[in-house]
Scaffold this active site. Structure first.
Site, short mmCIF file in Angstrom:
data_model
loop_
_atom_site.label_atom_id
_atom_site.label_comp_id
_atom_site.label_asym_id
_atom_site.label_seq_id
_atom_site.Cartn_x
_atom_site.Cartn_y
_atom_site.Cartn_z
N LYS A 149 0.87 -1.18 0.00
CA LYS A 149 0.00 0.00 0.00
C LYS A 149 0.90 1.23 0.00
CE LYS A 149 -3.79 2.13 2.67
NZ LYS A 149 -4.71 1.99 3.82
N SER A 171 -10.00 -0.17 7.34
CA SER A 171 -9.45 -0.04 6.00
C SER A 171 -8.75 -1.24 5.41
CB SER A 171 -8.49 1.16 5.95
OG SER A 171 -9.23 2.34 6.16
N SER A 174 -9.69 2.36 3.21
CA SER A 174 -8.80 3.12 2.36
C SER A 174 -7.84 2.26 1.54
CB SER A 174 -7.99 4.09 3.20
OG SER A 174 -7.18 3.40 4.13
#
Lengths: 97, 478, 481
Positions: free
Chosen positions: C75, C174, C150
């Site tokens: 990420k 998330s 997210s």
């Protein structure tokens, strides 16, 4: 708990954000709604409850006083927006009023 | 209208650790810009702070030195504001729960009396970087080497009532932190900084007046001058019908005035909250013990001992303990001059300190070693030289770093103690000044000094004063 | 090569494929599909192939572990030295990190191959990946719908087989929520289990990094590499890391799973049905279900939306155009530098949260907001503590709905916040939570969440693995993938 545009202006200034008149019209109701929403917290009495800052109930670990970082100025400043003679440049800081 | 001044001091002492409070970058003063700012000090995305143990131990030592409460649990809090020398946009400090609580220091004032100044708290925090304004037109250059250096912020109660009291307290704290080896106290380099909160009120009034905060005072002398200026300014404002604005003012030593500082932000809402990247600091019994075991003899303890052990006056003792190095110097001298502590003290307080001050030197850079000074004192007490001649020897020691005996030898400064030699010199002078001898014998006692002067001149001051006086008196009386 | 990490690890070990081949395969897929799905912000082709080559050499020399040569995605919130780390924001659009996050270092040491940095809601703030400066991410199951957020990019990448595994971060859900919406497995470990050093901070007391994969077994392999004490992180816990794969096959007989009644009220009927089916499967394995109560559930969202913005308003103060990142053009003075840099550099949601957080911490409001929220936090924690006296694991839905359409919730921030209702309490308490596929509503995945007691990741993975042995939801692939 409604926020006025004045309130939003003050908050924005504290947070160093610009808010145009258009932004104010956009953010003020949204922020007000959010604050109304979080006001639900008042539905419960927490008079004798200790605030919980951390999930961990542990003491701060301490490290020995040794130098463990080498000089990496060139690396760090290679990504800086404006550097001269090793100093980060910003618009002049005025100390006296 | 009689006015009373109320002063409180906030002192920031940079702690003498090798590395920073929350990172392993070095803390040495004077490095090239930004060569001692690691990723953590620069506030890079994703970095995290880890606490330096030595910093806590130093704070504990200070707490012990001011008889303070130690908060076994203290919390680091974020003080949020924007400034270019503050990389994270917040300073990690301590707010509601500082590591050191209430304490006090007994301060000796100029008149010799003692006043207890209470300390509200002392807490740990990180220092910010530096902004440099010259050389860059309308830009400022930011050096973050200093960012993350550990600070102990020491807050006093508003117990001081004059600039002199403030300076006395400041000097006492200064000596203490140096004694404890937790701070080098270098005001010029910024490792020992002082802000003064000053307000005035009519004498007898209990309520505090509005206070201003004075910054940029980086010497003891400036502290006194800045506070005095501010007191006068405030009184003038109030007497002129105005009100004091609560603000921060910068002291300008060249113009000798204080001016309002451009506020870092309008209303400083620092939005303190406990730093979620750090856990509560717990002081263990072991840590307290370590701190206690590393405590040196404190200034006030040393002063009491000097007075009782060496028979010194409070005044003399206070001067000698004002720095740990000076006290150590004195004790080294005294080891080799037993019975002559008072003379040793006088020489150090008078001639030695005088020379050091004139040359802007600290005792650690003194060109005369304690052994040499001890020797000088011994040569006086064993009558090799007179006290007056000793001053000449001293100069030689200072300027040429020569050994005491060498100088005495080289310059022929040995005191004349041979009674025969003294008497023959007296005879010579008396013979050459028959008329003055007659005048003395007829009652002009004051002429004694005339003869002494002549004899000293003749002998280049080398006659032993006591013997000279004795023999001269005898001979003059006939 | 559209396989699990465990399978690929076997294939590499049996020399069926080389790491270079495997990496090339994934890079090619990314090249073909990323333009459409937009999972990746940066693809690190050269770095990947170089690492793959090294992995193959290590394998030839016999120096391997289970993850050697396995390609993964990170990420874009984890700092990767020499590689852009954007956090999905204009503010860090060109920020080349000068150091590696500990998690990144751990994966390098495990011999993995970095395919690239995945798309995400800006600074981890969002539940749909619609807040990214780099555009939205398409849910591989339905390209008109969001992947969740997210960590939307990582979840979609794994779901679309653009990476066998990926990392995410979870502050309010998330990892778990995008795992549910994308039909994959994602676990948020206990707070303090995975180092946060180098993981760009959003809300420091809530953030935790964790893995995405197709299976619990894969997640266990990845978590083995991610977890561990880090002296650079003061909130990292000094506890040994068990081998999370060792207990995957433990029997569930006698396990007590709690069903918080508040979580099942007003639940979408399709999701409720799937959870019922899951309960039947677990009962076959000897699990006992018990109703429990977590009465503070409703207040978890308000508390979170005070605490997280408060911490983030402070964490994001460092973005000022001075030392790195975006700087506005020709700043006129210091105030202009700050205000224009930050206003131009941050998106709306980030600015909203900064302002809420600033307000919640400001003089006069601190007690009513921030302190109050921290008290509610303790009550939430106490709720769980009480529950875990009676049960070993808690089961709930992960999200209140399946993947929603783009734009469906963007006009009202609160409706977006409500999608975190089942996941947020877990972050506030600091407990571990996992989401795994439990079925479909038409073509859209449904996830179920399992919540464990502190440091019981092994148990969660075991319970999840047992379900995946008995069902095959986790093996389904989106159409066209």
């Amino acid at each position: 708990m409604s926020l006025t545009p004045e309130d939003v202006k003050k908050i924005a200034h504290l947070a160093r954000l610009n808010v145009s008149e258009k932004d104010l019209a956009f953010y003020t109701p949204q922020l007000s709604n959010i604050l109304d929403f979080v006001a639900h917290m008042n539905e419960i009495d927490t008079t004798n409850v200790e605030p919980m800052a951390h999930p961990l109930d542990l003491p701060q670990r301490m490290r020995p006083d040794t130098i463990s970082e080498a000089n990496q100025r060139d690396l760090f400043q290679s990504i800086a927006p404006d550097v001269k003679v090793g100093l980060y440049l910003v618009p002049k800081v005025i100390e006296e009023a | 209208m009689e006015w009373e001044t109320v002063i409180g001091l906030e002192i920031h002492a940079q702690l003498l650790t090798k590395s920073k409070i929350f990172s392993g970058a070095p803390t040495q003063f004077g490095a090239e810009p930004n060569t001692q700012a690691c990723a953590i000090d620069l506030g890079m995305p994703g970095v995290l702070p880890v606490l330096n143990k030595e910093v806590v131990l130093m704070a504990l030592k200070f707490g012990l030195g001011v008889h303070a409460e130690v908060n076994r649990k203290s919390v680091f809090a974020r003080k949020n504001y924007f400034y270019p020398d503050l990389p994270k946009g917040y300073q990690i400090s301590q707010y509601e729960l500082p590591v050191i609580g209430k304490g006090y220091l007994d301060v000796t004032l100029e008149d010799g009396s003692e006043k207890r100044i209470n300390i509200t708290r002392a807490h740990l925090e990180e220092d910010a970087g530096k902004s440099l304004h010259e050389d860059f037109m309308d830009l400022s250059g930011i050096d973050l080497n200093r960012a993350g250096t550990p600070l102990l912020e020491i807050v006093s109660e508003p117990d001081m009532r004059s600039a002199k009291e403030a300076v006395a307290y400041l000097k006492t704290v200064h000596a203490l932190v140096r004694y404890l080896d937790i701070c080098d106290g270098n005001m010029q380099e910024g490792s020992f900084r002082c802000d003064a909160n000053v307000s005035v009120r009519p004498k007898g009034e209990k309520k505090l007046g509005t206070r201003t905060e004075l910054k940029n005072i980086n010497s003891f002398r400036y502290v006194e001058r800045a506070i005095n200026y501010e007191i006068e300014r405030q009184i003038a404002v109030i007497e002129g019908g105005g009100k004091i604005t609560q603000e921060t003012r910068l002291y300008n030593p060249d113009k000798h005035e204080t001016r309002p500082m451009r506020s870092k932000e309008e209303a400083n809402d620092y939005r303190y909250f406990p730093d979620p990247d750090l856990l509560p600091v717990i002081v263990t019994d072991e840590m307290l013990k370590t701190a206690q075991n590393s405590m040196p003899e404190l200034p006030y303890q040393k002063r009491e001992r000097f007075m009782s052990q060496y028979g010194l006056s409070t005044y003399d003792a206070n001067i000698l303990i004002s720095s740990r190095d000076l006290a150590a110097y004195f004790e080294t001298v005294v080891k080799e001059t037993e019975g002559q502590e008072k003379i040793a003290a006088n020489w150090i307080i008078g001639d030695l300190l005088g020379a050091l001050n004139r040359n802007d030197l600290d005792i650690t850079a003194c060109p005369i070693t304690p052994a040499q000074l001890a020797k000088l004192v011994r040569r006086i007490s064993d009558n090799t030289i007179s006290g007056k001649i000793a001053k000449t020897v001293f100069e030689g020691m200072w300027d040429e770093k020569m050994d005491v005996d060498e100088i005495i030898e080289k310059k022929g400064l040995k005191q004349v103690t041979d009674s025969g030699a003294i008497e023959s010199l007296i005879d010579k002078v008396m013979t050459a000044n028959e008329d003055k001898v007659q005048e003395y014998r007829s009652g002009k006692d004051k002429l004694f000094g005339f003869f002494v002067g002549l004899l000293m001149k003749e002998s280049q001051g080398k006659l032993n004063p006591q013997q000279l006086n004795e023999s001269l008196k005898k001979k003059l009386q006939g | 090569m559209l396989k699990t990490i465990a399978e690929l690890s076997q294939d590499l070990q049996n020399k069926k494929i080389s790491s270079v081949e495997l990496t090339q395969f994934y890079l090619k897929r990314i090249n073909e599909m990323n333009k459409d799905l937009n999972c990746y912000i940066t693809v690190t082709e050269e770095v990947a192939l170089a690492a793959a080559k090294v992995a193959d050499e290590k394998r030839a020399a016999g120096k391997v572990g289970p993850l050697t040569g396995i390609p993964i995605a990170q990420k874009d919130i984890f700092c990767t030295q020499g590689i852009k780390t954007t956090c999905g924001s204009h503010m860090l659009e060109n920020f080349v990190a000068p150091y590696d996050a500990t998690v990144v270092k751990n994966f390098y040491n495990a011999g993995t191959v970095l395919l690239g940095k995945t798309n995400m809601d800006e600074f981890a703030m969002g539940s749909s990946n619609e807040n990214s400066y780099f555009g939205t991410v398409k849910n591989p199951w339905d390209k008109e719908r969001v992947p969740g957020g997210s960590s939307g990019g990582s979840a979609a990448a794994v779901a679309a087989f653009l990476a066998p595994g990926a990392t995410g971060t979870d502050t309010g859900g998330s990892i778990r929520q995008p795992a549910a919406l994308c039909g994959i497995t994602g676990i948020k470990p206990t707070y303090g289990r995975v180092s946060r050093y180098g993981m760009v901070a959003f809300a420091s007391s809530l953030d935790q990094g964790g893995p995405f994969a197709h299976t619990a077994e894969d997640a266990a392999l990845l978590l083995n590499a991610m977890a561990g004490f880090d002296e650079h992180d003061s909130t990292s816990v000094d506890m040994p890391v068990p081998d999370y794969t060792a207990t995957l096959n433990d029997s569930l007989k006698g396990l007590r799973i709690g069903l918080p009644k508040e979580y099942f009220e007003n639940l979408n009927s399709d999701i409720a049905q799937k959870l019922q089916d899951a309960m039947r499967e677990y009962e076959k394995l000897g699990v006992q279900f018990k109703e429990i109560s977590l009465p503070m559930m409703q207040l978890s969202i308000p508390a979170y939306y005070v605490i997280a913005p408060a911490e983030c308003s402070s964490n994001l103060a460092r973005y000022d155009g001075v030392r790195y990142g975006y700087r506005c053009k020709d700043p006129q003075n210091l105030e202009d530098l700050y205000k224009r840099t930050r206003s131009e550099g941050f998106g709306d949601e980030v600015k909203r949260r900064i302002m809420i957080g600033t307000y919640a911490l400001s003089t006069g409001y601190y007690d009513a907001y921030y302190l109050k929220a921290q008290k509610i936090r303790r009550l939430i924690r106490d709720d769980f503590a009480k529950a875990f006296k009676e049960v070993d694991v808690i089961m709930s839905p992960t999200a209140p709905s399946t993947a929603f359409k783009f734009g469906e919730k963007t006009s009202d921030p609160i409706s977006m916040y409500l999608s975190d209702i089942y996941t947020i309490s877990v972050n506030l308490a600091g407990l571990p939570g996992i989401s795994l596929p439990a079925g479909f509503n038409s073509h859209l995945p449904i996830g179920m969440q399992l919540i464990g007691n502190y440091f019981e990741e092994a148990r969660l993975l075991n319970v999840a693995h047992a379900y995946q042995k008995a069902t095959d939801w986790h093996t389904r692939k989106p159409e066209g993938i």
